[in-house]
Design an enzyme around this catalytic site. Structure first.
Site, short mmCIF file in Angstrom:
data_model
loop_
_atom_site.label_atom_id
_atom_site.label_comp_id
_atom_site.label_asym_id
_atom_site.label_seq_id
_atom_site.Cartn_x
_atom_site.Cartn_y
_atom_site.Cartn_z
N TRP A 39 -16.54 -9.40 23.29
CA TRP A 39 -15.37 -10.16 23.75
C TRP A 39 -14.28 -9.21 24.23
O TRP A 39 -13.35 -9.60 24.92
CB TRP A 39 -14.84 -11.08 22.65
CG TRP A 39 -14.11 -10.40 21.51
CD1 TRP A 39 -14.59 -9.38 20.76
CD2 TRP A 39 -12.78 -10.67 21.04
NE1 TRP A 39 -13.66 -9.01 19.81
CE2 TRP A 39 -12.53 -9.79 19.96
CE3 TRP A 39 -11.78 -11.57 21.40
CZ2 TRP A 39 -11.33 -9.77 19.25
CZ3 TRP A 39 -10.58 -11.55 20.68
CH2 TRP A 39 -10.36 -10.67 19.63
N ASP A 40 -14.42 -7.93 23.91
CA ASP A 40 -13.47 -6.90 24.33
C ASP A 40 -13.20 -6.99 25.84
O ASP A 40 -12.10 -6.75 26.31
CB ASP A 40 -14.02 -5.50 24.06
CG ASP A 40 -14.46 -5.28 22.62
OD1 ASP A 40 -14.82 -6.26 21.97
OD2 ASP A 40 -14.48 -4.12 22.19
N GLU A 92 -12.34 -9.10 10.98
CA GLU A 92 -13.69 -9.13 10.40
C GLU A 92 -13.68 -8.77 8.92
O GLU A 92 -14.75 -8.67 8.31
CB GLU A 92 -14.62 -8.21 11.20
CG GLU A 92 -14.88 -8.74 12.60
CD GLU A 92 -15.73 -7.81 13.45
OE1 GLU A 92 -15.88 -6.63 13.08
OE2 GLU A 92 -16.22 -8.27 14.50
N LYS A 112 -8.18 -6.26 9.24
CA LYS A 112 -8.76 -5.19 10.06
C LYS A 112 -8.03 -5.06 11.40
O LYS A 112 -7.77 -3.98 11.89
CB LYS A 112 -10.24 -5.52 10.30
CG LYS A 112 -10.97 -4.48 11.12
CD LYS A 112 -12.42 -4.90 11.38
CE LYS A 112 -13.17 -3.85 12.18
NZ LYS A 112 -14.48 -4.31 12.62
N GLN A 113 -7.76 -6.19 12.02
CA GLN A 113 -7.19 -6.14 13.38
C GLN A 113 -6.41 -7.43 13.65
O GLN A 113 -6.55 -8.40 12.92
CB GLN A 113 -8.30 -5.97 14.40
CG GLN A 113 -9.21 -7.17 14.54
CD GLN A 113 -10.52 -6.82 15.20
OE1 GLN A 113 -11.48 -6.47 14.51
NE2 GLN A 113 -10.59 -6.90 16.52
C1 BGC Z 1 -14.15 -5.25 16.26
C2 BGC Z 1 -14.52 -6.32 17.25
C3 BGC Z 1 -14.98 -5.66 18.53
C4 BGC Z 1 -16.08 -4.64 18.27
C5 BGC Z 1 -16.45 -3.85 19.51
C6 BGC Z 1 -15.33 -4.31 16.06
O1 BGC Z 1 -14.98 -3.28 15.18
O2 BGC Z 1 -13.81 -5.82 15.02
O3 BGC Z 1 -13.41 -7.14 17.51
O4 BGC Z 1 -15.43 -6.63 19.42
O5 BGC Z 1 -15.66 -3.71 17.30
O6 BGC Z 1 -15.36 -3.14 20.00
#
Ligand code: BGC
Length: 763
Positions: free
Chosen positions: A354-355, A483, A595-596
């Site tokens: 999804w990035d 996550e 996490k984000q």
């Molecule tokens: C992130 C995801 C991301 C993926 C690839 C993961 O660590 O939590 O949001 O899509 O890395 O960059």
């Protein structure tokens, strides 16, 4: 010891140490959208190294390895392949093989010149008898003709006359480090030599991608002898070129490479085409090829550069991000996309996340012509049928796009992500809106995007559930962008974006009915859409439950979030961090640590729907609990911090993203670069400090300057205009460089930008 030198346009390495080889190999990566290379040496290197030569869109479906198989898991994880090594040149001086892991050398210097996209290197090789040779190399992957690469390798004898052998070669006998069953992913097809050229054609197992690499050399020296070389059952081909060099004389070998896959040409022709292209390149010559390559990069930099005054490290950082994004994706092929590591390593398999839509889309929309971003949209449209199959596999209706994919099929096999991190659908639909708003080109939206909007809405109806007891629609058992919580109920971000997905679908259908009645009628027919179904979308949107806490004045990340022990990152000890390396998974999941960006990700996407107060309260609540263990996180926080006027906080967060790889912030640059988060860094400047938004249908800017900088500037592509924005200590200056006059908002002021006029405003 080796160290990195700051420079506005170059990544410079001085000195060489084998312990840091992987790190610098990652930093010295480059690409041209069709192929990419880690900074591996041309000559032999027997020390620790991650070999990386990648051909875009060529992958291997590595059979899934998993402890407990669950229905719905994908059969394979697609992997970008380490492909035919085409840079190789074995160099033997007076019988001694040049290998920096074994030989004596001094004055190691390497630079990746980002302006011209060329990698240069020099060192002095010291032979066993003490004689010295200056070695210089230079290579580029052509942006003008993305099938081509060119390498120059020269040896100057500093001490005495010498015998030098060059063996320029191609090696198809390569492997991935990351292979679930230790298999070799390639099999041999054919190879051969012509007078001064050779080729190797290899085929991927299972996926049957055929790739042919050919090279042709120019060696304007007197040859003592030359002979073709074949090894490893034909997988290795080259020429042994023996020559002599006088003291102070230089021998220069040029190697012209063409890499052709059957993604663009017929498999039976690629060997011939690659040979012809390599031979023609050798005839054209290095300088001419380089000139057209450099012209392309000039165009890229003209539109996409960001300058930062008064902070050379920041300048180098942002250019590195812009450079690598352009190396990864050039936008001319809708079957290609952007892997989180681009062409710089094997991690994440080179697949699409999804990035792309949540981060990279902004970068390409703002720095390149719209067809580039449109190809990213087309990629998802091409995968719509697969997304429908994917939903069906999980027992749902409509379309669920994969979390990780190469060809539209899901590759990810952790239940909490594959089955639960379903918010990804909304980033994909949101990108359709973004593209349409930025370009005012509605063609994709009304011809193709509408199918994605309807099918994703259908998915949401089947995945969400109406709870009659509470009279709300809920989405249970999900993983939000954070996550570090799995299987939660009513993740605010997911629910809010799903509501948006329904609303946008309904809005576009009614716009089409008015404005494009024929297209509307055919979409209704094609999609079997009834008024009743649209009513259901509306019902689900109206009843969508959006958890919040009125006392704290915040949105709730998920139903149970406030039941957790509410600590902040400052309560942790340095030994705890990063949590994912120090805590058990169960401890992480039960903790409040994020996490984000999650709630804040929603406040970023739906930015114009929330007041500054709301953003401030949520920022103050969630930011202190966020460990930013995804590289995608600090940029969103930085943008919101800038918006609520916390410029220095925004700057601190910006610093975490800007030089993430250069300063090895997460201690993982060895694996490759964080390509997709580089788009986030770009966004922190343009959307964060620059305050760029689309408000009331107009371009809006509210630039701010961090203390540490004397000024910055960028250009923006917006609805066919190229607008230059220059920000200094107390002034903003706007210039419309291309396109028709346009109304914009600068803070709250309405301005009409006209071609050629510079508009200056004091802070
Ligand atoms: C992130 C995801 C991301 C993926 C690839 C993961 O660590 O939590 O949001 O899509 O890395 O960059």
């Amino acid at each position: 010891m080796s160290f990195l030198v700051s420079d506005p346009w170059k990544i410079i390495q001085k000195g060489f140490s084998s312990e840091e080889n992987r790190f610098f190999e990652s930093l010295m990566s480059s690409g041209n959208g069709r192929m990419g290379l880690r900074g591996n040496h041309e000559e032999d290197y027997s020390g620790d190294s991650l070999k990386g030569t990648y051909v875009a869109g060529v992958y291997y479906p590595d059979k899934t390895r998993v402890g407990w198989w669950k229905i719905g898991y994908p059969e394979y994880f697609a992997k970008v392949l380490n492909a035919i090594d085409f840079i190789g040149i074995r160099v033997i001086i007076n019988g001694e093989v040049v290998d920096l892991a074994k030989c004596n050398f001094t004055d190691y210097y390497r630079e990746l010149d980002m302006k011209e996209s060329v990698l240069r290197r020099s060192f002095v090789f010291i032979g066993k008898d003490g004689s010295e040779f200056e070695i210089k190399t230079e290579r580029f992957l052509s942006y003008a003709d993305p099938d081509l690469a060119a390498i120059k390798y020269s040896v100057k004898s500093l001490s005495k006359d010498a015998e030098v052998t060059f063996i320029p070669f191609l090696n198809g006998d390569v492997r991935n480090e990351d292979a679930n069953y230790d298999e070799k992913f390639w099999e041999y097809v054919s190879s051969g030599h012509e007078k001064k050229s050779a080729y190797v054609c290899m085929k991927t197992r299972k996926t049957d991608f055929n790739v042919s690499a050919a090279f042709c050399y120019n060696f304007p020296a007197i040859l003592n002898s030359s002979e073709p070389v074949t090894d490893r059952n034909g997988e290795f081909v080259g020429f042994r070129l023996n020559s002599s060099v006088k003291k102070n004389g230089t021998l220069t070998l040029e190697k012209y490479v063409a890499v052709i896959s059957d993604r663009y040409y017929n498999a039976s022709e690629i060997a011939k085409i690659s040979l012809e292209k390599a031979e023609n390149a050798a005839l054209t010559g290095y300088d001419t090829l380089f000139d057209s390559h450099r012209d392309k990069w000039n165009e890229i930099w003209h539109m996409g550069d960001i300058t930062i005054e008064g902070d050379v490290l920041a300048q180098q950082g942002i250019r590195f991000n812009i450079y690598q994004l352009n190396c990864t994706y050039s936008g001319d092929d809708p079957e290609l996309n952007i892997g989180p590591k681009g062409f710089t390593g094997e991690k994440y398999g080179g697949s699409t996340y999804w990035d792309t839509e949540a981060y990279c889309m902004y970068f390409y929309l703002e720095t390149r012509k719209p067809d580039i971003a449109k190809n990213l949209l087309q990629y998802r449209y091409n995968h719509l049928e697969k997304a429908k199959e994917n939903a069906r596999k999980l027992g749902m209706k409509g379309a669920l796009y994969p979390m990780v994919t190469m060809n539209g099929e899901e590759c990810h096999n952790e239940w909490e992500i594959t089955f639960e991190e379903i918010h990804r659908n909304c980033a994909i639909t949101y990108a359709i809106k973004n593209y349409t708003d930025y370009t005012q080109d509605e063609s994709y939206l009304v011809e193709k995007g509408i199918d994605i909007l309807v099918e994703t809405s259908r998915f949401w109806v089947s995945r969400a559930q109406y709870n009659p007891r509470k009279d709300v629609v809920m989405i249970l058992g999900v993983t939000g962008p954070n996550e570090y919580e799995n299987n939660v109920n009513n993740n605010w971000y997911t629910n809010r974006m799903v509501k948006w997905n329904f609303d946008y679908t309904i809005e576009i259908l009614s716009m089409m009915k008015e404005k494009y009645p024929d297209l509307h009628a055919s979409a209704v027919k094609r999609l079997n859409l009834t008024d009743e179904e649209i009513e259901t979308f509306k019902f689900y949107s109206d009843k969508m439950y959006l958890p919040e806490d009125s006392e704290l004045g915040i949105f709730l990340q998920q139903d149970g979030y406030l039941d957790k022990e509410l600590l902040t990152v400052s309560d942790l000890s340095p030994e705890d961090l990063p949590l994912n390396k120090n805590w058990s998974w169960d401890r992480i999941l039960r903790s409040c640590f994020i996490k984000q960006a999650d709630v804040l990700q929603g406040l970023w996407f739906l930015n114009d729907q929330y007041s500054l107060d709301v953003k401030e309260r949520n920022f103050d609540f969630y930011e202190p609990k966020t460990v930013h263990e995804s590289s995608l996180s600090p940029c969103v926080h930085s943008i919101i911090a800038a918006e609520i006027g916390r410029i220095e906080k925004a700057y601190q967060l910006y610093l975490r993203t800007a030089r993430l790889d250069l300063d090895n912030y997460n201690k993982d640059t060895d694996d490759g670069l964080h390509i997709t988060s580089m788009a986030g860094t770009y966004m922190s400047i343009v959307h964060g400090f620059g305050g760029m938004r689309i408000k009331e249908g107009r371009l809006y800017l509210s630039p701010r300057l961090p203390e540490a900088w004397a000024g910055y500037s960028f250009r923006l592509m917006f609805r066919g205009r190229l607008i230059k924005v220059i920000v200094s200590k107390n002034e903003v200056s706007l210039i419309l460089e291309e396109g028709e006059p346009v109304d914009i908002l600068l803070f709250d002021r309405e301005i009409v930008l006209k071609p050629g006029e510079e508009h200056k405003f004091k802070f």
